[in-house]
Design an enzyme around this catalytic site. Structure first.
Site, PDB file in Angstrom:
ATOM      1  N   ARG A 100      28.505 -21.743-163.772  1.00 36.43           N
ATOM      2  CA  ARG A 100      29.264 -22.462-164.974  1.00 36.43           C
ATOM      3  C   ARG A 100      28.996 -23.904-165.232  1.00 36.43           C
ATOM      4  O   ARG A 100      29.379 -24.705-164.230  1.00 36.43           O
ATOM      5  CB  ARG A 100      30.698 -22.117-164.734  1.00 36.43           C
ATOM      6  CG  ARG A 100      31.390 -22.617-165.949  1.00 36.43           C
ATOM      7  CD  ARG A 100      33.061 -22.154-165.966  1.00 36.43           C
ATOM      8  NE  ARG A 100      33.135 -21.101-166.479  1.00 36.43           N
ATOM      9  CZ  ARG A 100      34.335 -20.553-166.936  1.00 36.43           C
ATOM     10  NH1 ARG A 100      35.381 -21.103-167.123  1.00 36.43           N
ATOM     11  NH2 ARG A 100      34.472 -19.112-167.289  1.00 36.43           N
ATOM     12  N   HIS A 127      28.716 -17.122-173.026  1.00 31.70           N
ATOM     13  CA  HIS A 127      29.615 -16.586-172.235  1.00 31.70           C
ATOM     14  C   HIS A 127      29.431 -15.083-171.993  1.00 31.70           C
ATOM     15  O   HIS A 127      30.187 -14.264-172.327  1.00 31.70           O
ATOM     16  CB  HIS A 127      31.031 -16.649-172.584  1.00 31.70           C
ATOM     17  CG  HIS A 127      31.896 -16.989-171.393  1.00 31.70           C
ATOM     18  ND1 HIS A 127      31.712 -16.394-169.891  1.00 31.70           N
ATOM     19  CD2 HIS A 127      33.374 -17.046-171.365  1.00 31.70           C
ATOM     20  CE1 HIS A 127      32.682 -16.332-169.536  1.00 31.70           C
ATOM     21  NE2 HIS A 127      33.751 -16.796-170.076  1.00 31.70           N
ATOM     22  N   GLN A 130      31.590 -12.551-170.181  1.00 30.67           N
ATOM     23  CA  GLN A 130      33.288 -12.295-170.999  1.00 30.67           C
ATOM     24  C   GLN A 130      33.007 -11.328-171.991  1.00 30.67           C
ATOM     25  O   GLN A 130      33.789 -10.288-172.320  1.00 30.67           O
ATOM     26  CB  GLN A 130      33.310 -13.502-171.910  1.00 30.67           C
ATOM     27  CG  GLN A 130      34.876 -13.588-172.551  1.00 30.67           C
ATOM     28  CD  GLN A 130      36.020 -13.036-171.671  1.00 30.67           C
ATOM     29  OE1 GLN A 130      36.370 -14.042-170.708  1.00 30.67           O
ATOM     30  NE2 GLN A 130      36.696 -12.294-171.871  1.00 30.67           N
ATOM     31  N   ASP A 239      39.569 -17.241-179.282  1.00 33.43           N
ATOM     32  CA  ASP A 239      39.053 -17.968-178.281  1.00 33.43           C
ATOM     33  C   ASP A 239      39.692 -19.290-178.556  1.00 33.43           C
ATOM     34  O   ASP A 239      40.264 -19.556-179.897  1.00 33.43           O
ATOM     35  CB  ASP A 239      37.591 -18.124-178.238  1.00 33.43           C
ATOM     36  CG  ASP A 239      37.209 -18.936-176.916  1.00 33.43           C
ATOM     37  OD1 ASP A 239      38.018 -19.190-175.976  1.00 33.43           O
ATOM     38  OD2 ASP A 239      35.884 -19.360-176.992  1.00 33.43           O
ATOM     39  N   CYS A 279      40.111 -14.085-174.949  1.00 35.44           N
ATOM     40  CA  CYS A 279      39.400 -14.172-173.633  1.00 35.44           C
ATOM     41  C   CYS A 279      39.965 -14.850-172.418  1.00 35.44           C
ATOM     42  O   CYS A 279      39.780 -14.638-171.379  1.00 35.44           O
ATOM     43  CB  CYS A 279      38.051 -14.852-173.712  1.00 35.44           C
ATOM     44  SG  CYS A 279      37.903 -16.432-174.563  1.00 35.44           S
ATOM     45  N   ARG A 307      36.972  -8.261-165.872  1.00 36.39           N
ATOM     46  CA  ARG A 307      36.170  -9.016-165.570  1.00 36.39           C
ATOM     47  C   ARG A 307      35.645  -8.735-164.048  1.00 36.39           C
ATOM     48  O   ARG A 307      34.374  -8.708-164.050  1.00 36.39           O
ATOM     49  CB  ARG A 307      36.708 -10.538-165.460  1.00 36.39           C
ATOM     50  CG  ARG A 307      37.034 -11.067-166.907  1.00 36.39           C
ATOM     51  CD  ARG A 307      35.802 -11.338-167.860  1.00 36.39           C
ATOM     52  NE  ARG A 307      34.944 -12.111-167.280  1.00 36.39           N
ATOM     53  CZ  ARG A 307      35.064 -13.285-167.522  1.00 36.39           C
ATOM     54  NH1 ARG A 307      36.066 -14.223-167.911  1.00 36.39           N
ATOM     55  NH2 ARG A 307      33.955 -14.184-166.728  1.00 36.39           N
TER      56      ARG A 307
HETATM   57  N1   CP Z   1      38.109 -16.326-170.086  1.00 32.00           N
HETATM   58  C1   CP Z   1      37.596 -17.018-169.006  1.00 32.00           C
HETATM   59  O1   CP Z   1      36.109 -17.328-168.672  1.00 32.00           O
HETATM   60  O2   CP Z   1      38.405 -17.712-168.074  1.00 32.00           O
HETATM   61  P1   CP Z   1      38.385 -18.825-167.086  1.00 32.00           P
HETATM   62  O3   CP Z   1      37.723 -20.117-167.820  1.00 32.00           O
HETATM   63  O4   CP Z   1      39.698 -18.846-166.462  1.00 32.00           O
HETATM   64  O5   CP Z   1      37.266 -18.444-166.142  1.00 32.00           O
HETATM   65  N1  NVA Z   2      35.139 -21.329-175.471  1.00 32.10           N
HETATM   66  C1  NVA Z   2      36.046 -21.600-174.131  1.00 32.10           C
HETATM   67  C2  NVA Z   2      35.776 -20.435-173.323  1.00 32.10           C
HETATM   68  C3  NVA Z   2      36.804 -20.309-172.204  1.00 32.10           C
HETATM   69  C4  NVA Z   2      36.791 -19.265-171.452  1.00 32.10           C
HETATM   70  C5  NVA Z   2      35.343 -22.817-173.286  1.00 32.10           C
HETATM   71  O1  NVA Z   2      34.181 -22.929-173.394  1.00 32.10           O
HETATM   72  O2  NVA Z   2      36.102 -23.650-172.943  1.00 32.10           O
END
Ligand code: CP
Ligand code: NVA
Length: 320
Positions: A100, A127, A130, A239, A279, A307
């Site tokens: 990530r 993502h 997701q 989101d 999400c 997930r």
């Molecule tokens: N939806 C999602 O990716 O959540 P987190 O940021 O908690 O991993």
């Molecule tokens: N768009 C959001 C998704 C979080 C799961 C971000 O990047 O923070």
């Protein structure tokens, strides 16, 4: 060797191969095969996470792996060691990695230089885990394919989550409506990269709306008109307005995105059996109101639970 870096390169057969594995992992949790026995996988995270971190840590262990969680700031990567060097070192020690981070090029380069299966667990651009989970959850709850359905995304349509939705729509042939103000809409270049061609407006679309057409039969409709976008939708999705890394723009985003919210009034325009998904994390009173979130909590938290099951299917597909 397979990676999951983006939904752009996934074929329909790949989606089906992943989705087809999920019931085994979901229904036989604790009793299924452990294909990662004897392996060590690492999670390298430069951004916060609850769902992704826990679902991958638990899921990889349930598949038989030992798991290392590496906060990017605790390894030399955080002090400037190039991603190519980090990848070449870890590729000689571990068997797979889940990343990530900010730049998509970092996960792409890690995959290229490490020689081990690499998963994109969220970048600024995408993502994929997701959206695979979201589509699985939609199909599981509705007991029908998402092909031909109408998915309406409300909020910041220029971030990672809607980008992955665009690639999924292009492949799976559903109608994706992105309701967002100017400045928070996806770039034309992204829609073209996904295989879209800008074409004539659908009958009845309000001014300021653009329609993109895809070989799969998919349409992506970009509009500032959220009431129009929600009308007849099978799924309303949102989101956060302020993605990780965009905190310095908070005040401007709160101003510009105000009103781009899933709430009871918007939901009345959707189909009577429409699902509401998020999400997570959710900011009540911003992209969704508290009442709608609670009314649809069973779907939204099943989406979060999935997930775990979907990502085990992704990893099993990658190593097969
Ligand atoms: N939806 C999602 O990716 O959540 P987190 O940021 O908690 O991993
Ligand atoms: N768009 C959001 C998704 C979080 C799961 C971000 O990047 O923070």
């Amino acid at each position: 060797m397979k990676h999951l870096l983006s939904l752009e390169t996934l074929s329909v057969a790949d989606f089906e191969a992943i989705f087809g594995r999920v019931p085994t992992f979901k229904q036989n949790r604790g009793h299924h095969a452990r294909p990662l026995s004897g392996q060590t996988w690492a999670l390298i995270f430069s951004k916060s996470s609850t769902r992704t971190r826990v679902s991958f840590e638990v899921g990889l262990r349930e598949l038989g792996a030992e798991v290392l969680f590496l906060n990017a700031n605790d390894i030399q990567l955080g002090r400037g060691e190039p991603i190519q060097d980090t990848a070449r070192v870890l590729g000689r020690m571990i068997h797979g990695v889940v990343i990530r981070t900010f730049a998509q090029s970092d996960v792409d380069q890690f995959a290229q230089f490490s020689g081990i299966p690499t998963v994109n667990a969220l970048t600024d651009d995408e993502h994929p885990c997701q959206i695979l989970t979201d589509i699985y959850t939609f199909q599981e709850r509705r007991r029908e394919s998402i092909g031909g359905k109408v998915v309406t995304y409300v909020g910041d349509a220029a971030c990672n989550v809607p980008a992955s939705w665009i690639f999924a729509a292009a492949r799976l042939g559903f109608e994706l409506r992105l309701a967002a103000p100017a400045g928070y809409q996806p770039a034309d270049s992204l829609l073209r990269r996904a295989g879209g061609t800008q074409g004539p407006a659908l009958p009845g679309t309000p001014t300021g709306t653009t329609c993109w057409y895809f070989a799969s039969g998919a349409k992506v409709i970009v509009t500032p008109h959220l009431n129009w976008a929600a009308t007849g939708a099978d799924l309303l999705y949102t989101d956060v307005w302020i993605s990780m890394g965009k905190e310095s723009e908070s005040a401007e985003r709160l101003r510009q995105l105000e009103g781009y919210q899933i709430n009871g009034n918007l939901l009345k325009r959707a189909k009577s059996d429409a699902l509401v998904m998020h999400c997570l994390p959710a900011y009540r009173g911003k992209e969704i109101d508290a009442e709608t979130l609670e009314a649809h909590a069973d779907t939204i938290f099943s989406e979060a639970e999935n997930r775990l099951h979907v990502q085990k299917a992704i990893v099993d597909w990658m190593i097969s």
